[in-house]
Design a protein around this motif. Structure first.
Motif, PDB file in Angstrom:
ATOM      1  N   ASN A  83      17.209  31.962  48.721  1.00 30.21           N
ATOM      2  CA  ASN A  83      16.371  31.581  47.983  1.00 30.21           C
ATOM      3  C   ASN A  83      15.501  29.736  48.064  1.00 30.21           C
ATOM      4  OD1 ASN A  83      15.134  34.516  48.472  1.00 30.21           O
ATOM      5  ND2 ASN A  83      16.063  34.642  46.215  1.00 30.21           N
ATOM      6  N   GLY A  84      16.608  29.179  49.159  1.00 26.27           N
ATOM      7  CA  GLY A  84      15.902  27.736  49.244  1.00 26.27           C
ATOM      8  C   GLY A  84      16.897  27.047  47.983  1.00 26.27           C
ATOM      9  N   SER A  85      17.330  27.904  46.997  1.00 19.45           N
ATOM     10  CA  SER A  85      18.450  26.956  45.967  1.00 19.45           C
ATOM     11  C   SER A  85      19.989  27.158  46.878  1.00 19.45           C
ATOM     12  CB  SER A  85      17.852  27.357  44.170  1.00 19.45           C
ATOM     13  OG  SER A  85      18.244  28.233  43.930  1.00 19.45           O
ATOM     14  N   ILE A  86      20.428  25.321  46.206  1.00 23.79           N
ATOM     15  CA  ILE A  86      21.995  26.221  46.581  1.00 23.79           C
ATOM     16  C   ILE A  86      22.828  26.240  45.513  1.00 23.79           C
ATOM     17  CG2 ILE A  86      24.032  24.612  46.656  1.00 23.79           C
ATOM     18  CD1 ILE A  86      22.486  22.229  48.068  1.00 23.79           C
ATOM     19  N   LEU A  87      23.712  27.138  45.568  1.00 18.39           N
ATOM     20  CA  LEU A  87      24.460  27.987  44.827  1.00 18.39           C
ATOM     21  C   LEU A  87      25.204  27.343  44.044  1.00 18.39           C
ATOM     22  CD1 LEU A  87      24.986  31.693  46.298  1.00 18.39           C
ATOM     23  CD2 LEU A  87      22.757  30.526  44.756  1.00 18.39           C
ATOM     24  N   ASN A  88      25.867  27.318  42.998  1.00 24.22           N
ATOM     25  CA  ASN A  88      27.238  26.503  42.244  1.00 24.22           C
ATOM     26  C   ASN A  88      28.113  27.177  42.578  1.00 24.22           C
ATOM     27  OD1 ASN A  88      24.916  25.345  40.843  1.00 24.22           O
ATOM     28  ND2 ASN A  88      25.404  26.663  39.483  1.00 24.22           N
ATOM     29  N   ASN A  89      29.142  26.281  42.554  1.00 20.06           N
ATOM     30  CA  ASN A  89      30.702  26.715  43.470  1.00 20.06           C
ATOM     31  C   ASN A  89      31.228  26.436  42.274  1.00 20.06           C
ATOM     32  OD1 ASN A  89      30.472  26.545  46.553  1.00 20.06           O
ATOM     33  ND2 ASN A  89      30.754  24.552  46.710  1.00 20.06           N
ATOM     34  N   VAL A  90      32.422  27.176  41.614  1.00 16.28           N
ATOM     35  CA  VAL A  90      33.309  27.541  40.741  1.00 16.28           C
ATOM     36  C   VAL A  90      34.931  27.729  40.981  1.00 16.28           C
ATOM     37  CG1 VAL A  90      31.811  28.209  38.898  1.00 16.28           C
ATOM     38  CG2 VAL A  90      32.458  30.590  39.882  1.00 16.28           C
ATOM     39  N   THR A  91      35.906  27.089  40.256  1.00 15.72           N
ATOM     40  CA  THR A  91      37.050  26.818  40.425  1.00 15.72           C
ATOM     41  C   THR A  91      37.153  28.574  40.018  1.00 15.72           C
ATOM     42  OG1 THR A  91      36.958  26.203  38.517  1.00 15.72           O
ATOM     43  CG2 THR A  91      37.649  24.696  40.825  1.00 15.72           C
ATOM     44  N   PHE A  92      36.721  29.600  38.512  1.00 16.90           N
ATOM     45  CA  PHE A  92      37.351  30.417  38.038  1.00 16.90           C
ATOM     46  C   PHE A  92      36.168  31.109  37.689  1.00 16.90           C
ATOM     47  CE2 PHE A  92      36.735  27.424  34.112  1.00 16.90           C
ATOM     48  CZ  PHE A  92      36.646  28.360  33.931  1.00 16.90           C
ATOM     49  N   GLU A  93      36.044  32.244  37.696  1.00 19.65           N
ATOM     50  CA  GLU A  93      35.082  33.248  36.743  1.00 19.65           C
ATOM     51  C   GLU A  93      35.470  34.338  36.253  1.00 19.65           C
ATOM     52  OE1 GLU A  93      31.030  34.620  35.853  1.00 19.65           O
ATOM     53  OE2 GLU A  93      32.258  32.408  36.967  1.00 19.65           O
ATOM     54  N   LYS A  94      34.599  34.521  34.647  1.00 23.66           N
ATOM     55  CA  LYS A  94      35.148  35.583  33.979  1.00 23.66           C
ATOM     56  C   LYS A  94      33.918  36.935  33.915  1.00 23.66           C
ATOM     57  CE  LYS A  94      36.411  36.354  28.702  1.00 23.66           C
ATOM     58  NZ  LYS A  94      36.809  35.432  27.774  1.00 23.66           N
ATOM     59  N   ASP A  95      34.977  37.671  34.467  1.00 22.05           N
ATOM     60  CA  ASP A  95      33.159  39.164  34.771  1.00 22.05           C
ATOM     61  C   ASP A  95      34.350  40.527  33.599  1.00 22.05           C
ATOM     62  OD1 ASP A  95      31.338  40.616  35.420  1.00 22.05           O
ATOM     63  OD2 ASP A  95      32.597  40.726  37.198  1.00 22.05           O
ATOM     64  N   LEU A  96      33.758  40.656  32.523  1.00 20.49           N
ATOM     65  CA  LEU A  96      34.290  41.997  32.272  1.00 20.49           C
ATOM     66  C   LEU A  96      35.075  41.239  31.803  1.00 20.49           C
ATOM     67  CD1 LEU A  96      33.271  45.057  33.938  1.00 20.49           C
ATOM     68  CD2 LEU A  96      31.441  44.291  32.254  1.00 20.49           C
ATOM     69  N   GLY A  97      35.276  40.181  31.064  1.00 16.71           N
ATOM     70  CA  GLY A  97      36.966  39.783  30.487  1.00 16.71           C
ATOM     71  C   GLY A  97      38.171  39.506  31.616  1.00 16.71           C
ATOM     72  N   VAL A  98      38.365  40.025  32.081  1.00 15.19           N
ATOM     73  CA  VAL A  98      38.865  39.848  33.158  1.00 15.19           C
ATOM     74  C   VAL A  98      38.020  38.095  34.265  1.00 15.19           C
ATOM     75  CG1 VAL A  98      39.518  40.754  35.433  1.00 15.19           C
ATOM     76  CG2 VAL A  98      39.361  41.957  34.066  1.00 15.19           C
ATOM     77  N   VAL A  99      39.466  37.050  33.981  1.00 20.50           N
ATOM     78  CA  VAL A  99      39.023  35.886  34.263  1.00 20.50           C
ATOM     79  C   VAL A  99      39.956  35.983  36.354  1.00 20.50           C
ATOM     80  CG1 VAL A  99      39.565  33.160  34.223  1.00 20.50           C
ATOM     81  CG2 VAL A  99      39.146  34.380  31.979  1.00 20.50           C
ATOM     82  N   ILE A 100      38.903  35.780  36.758  1.00 27.46           N
ATOM     83  CA  ILE A 100      39.529  35.756  38.023  1.00 27.46           C
ATOM     84  C   ILE A 100      39.322  33.475  38.478  1.00 27.46           C
ATOM     85  CG2 ILE A 100      39.040  36.291  40.346  1.00 27.46           C
ATOM     86  CD1 ILE A 100      37.977  38.696  39.508  1.00 27.46           C
ATOM     87  N   THR A 101      40.775  33.414  39.720  1.00 27.29           N
ATOM     88  CA  THR A 101      40.739  32.081  39.726  1.00 27.29           C
ATOM     89  C   THR A 101      40.718  32.339  40.985  1.00 27.29           C
ATOM     90  OG1 THR A 101      43.149  32.376  40.098  1.00 27.29           O
ATOM     91  CG2 THR A 101      41.919  31.060  37.921  1.00 27.29           C
ATOM     92  N   GLY A 102      39.720  30.983  41.739  1.00 30.13           N
ATOM     93  CA  GLY A 102      39.867  30.793  43.339  1.00 30.13           C
ATOM     94  C   GLY A 102      41.541  31.110  44.194  1.00 30.13           C
ATOM     95  N   ASP A 103      42.463  30.139  43.529  1.00 27.70           N
ATOM     96  CA  ASP A 103      43.915  30.577  43.218  1.00 27.70           C
ATOM     97  C   ASP A 103      44.792  31.742  43.838  1.00 27.70           C
ATOM     98  OD1 ASP A 103      44.827  30.020  40.979  1.00 27.70           O
ATOM     99  OD2 ASP A 103      45.363  28.084  41.741  1.00 27.70           O
ATOM    100  N   LEU A 104      44.399  32.665  42.647  1.00 23.56           N
ATOM    101  CA  LEU A 104      45.405  33.874  41.832  1.00 23.56           C
ATOM    102  C   LEU A 104      46.468  33.444  42.117  1.00 23.56           C
ATOM    103  CD1 LEU A 104      43.679  36.664  45.104  1.00 23.56           C
ATOM    104  CD2 LEU A 104      42.774  36.283  43.284  1.00 23.56           C
ATOM    105  N   LYS A 105      46.570  32.784  41.376  1.00 21.03           N
ATOM    106  CA  LYS A 105      48.007  31.927  40.773  1.00 21.03           C
ATOM    107  C   LYS A 105      48.595  33.411  39.357  1.00 21.03           C
ATOM    108  CE  LYS A 105      48.134  27.291  41.567  1.00 21.03           C
ATOM    109  NZ  LYS A 105      48.350  25.904  41.358  1.00 21.03           N
ATOM    110  N   ARG A 106      47.885  34.041  39.146  1.00 20.08           N
ATOM    111  CA  ARG A 106      48.933  34.587  37.967  1.00 20.08           C
ATOM    112  C   ARG A 106      49.706  36.003  38.236  1.00 20.08           C
ATOM    113  NH1 ARG A 106      46.052  33.675  32.661  1.00 20.08           N
ATOM    114  NH2 ARG A 106      45.269  31.515  33.281  1.00 20.08           N
ATOM    115  N   VAL A 107      48.820  36.918  38.541  1.00 19.52           N
ATOM    116  CA  VAL A 107      49.867  37.933  38.799  1.00 19.52           C
ATOM    117  C   VAL A 107      50.006  37.823  40.489  1.00 19.52           C
ATOM    118  CG1 VAL A 107      50.155  40.246  38.965  1.00 19.52           C
ATOM    119  CG2 VAL A 107      49.366  38.975  36.758  1.00 19.52           C
TER     120      VAL A 107
END
Length: 80
Positions: free
Chosen positions: A25-49
């Protein structure tokens, strides 16, 4: 369905994924390196498990990947 562009974020997965700018809708979305959703932290590099699985196992047959997922990944998701 309407989305609130201020609450939407972009998470790029993998090292070869180009970080393009996306807009809604004409606004640029924010780029993030990780996101927490429902207590789960997801990183862009998926390094953990998933990185652990990739580094330590040579064979990736369907049965092995399914067992590894059930033993290592799913319990973390169920917990959260």
């Amino acid at each position: 369905m309407y989305f609130n562009a201020d609450k939407c974020k972009v998470l790029h997965f993998g090292p070869n994924n180009f970080s393009y700018d996306y807009n809604m809708n004409g606004s640029i979305l924010n780029n993030v390196t990780f996101e927490k959703d429902l207590g789960v932290v997801i990183t862009g590099d998926l390094k953990r498990v998933l990185g652990l699985i990739k580094r330590n196992f040579n064979s990736f047959s369907k049965e092995i990947v399914l067992n590894l997922y059930k033993q290592l990944v799913r319990p973390n998701l169920d917990y959260c």
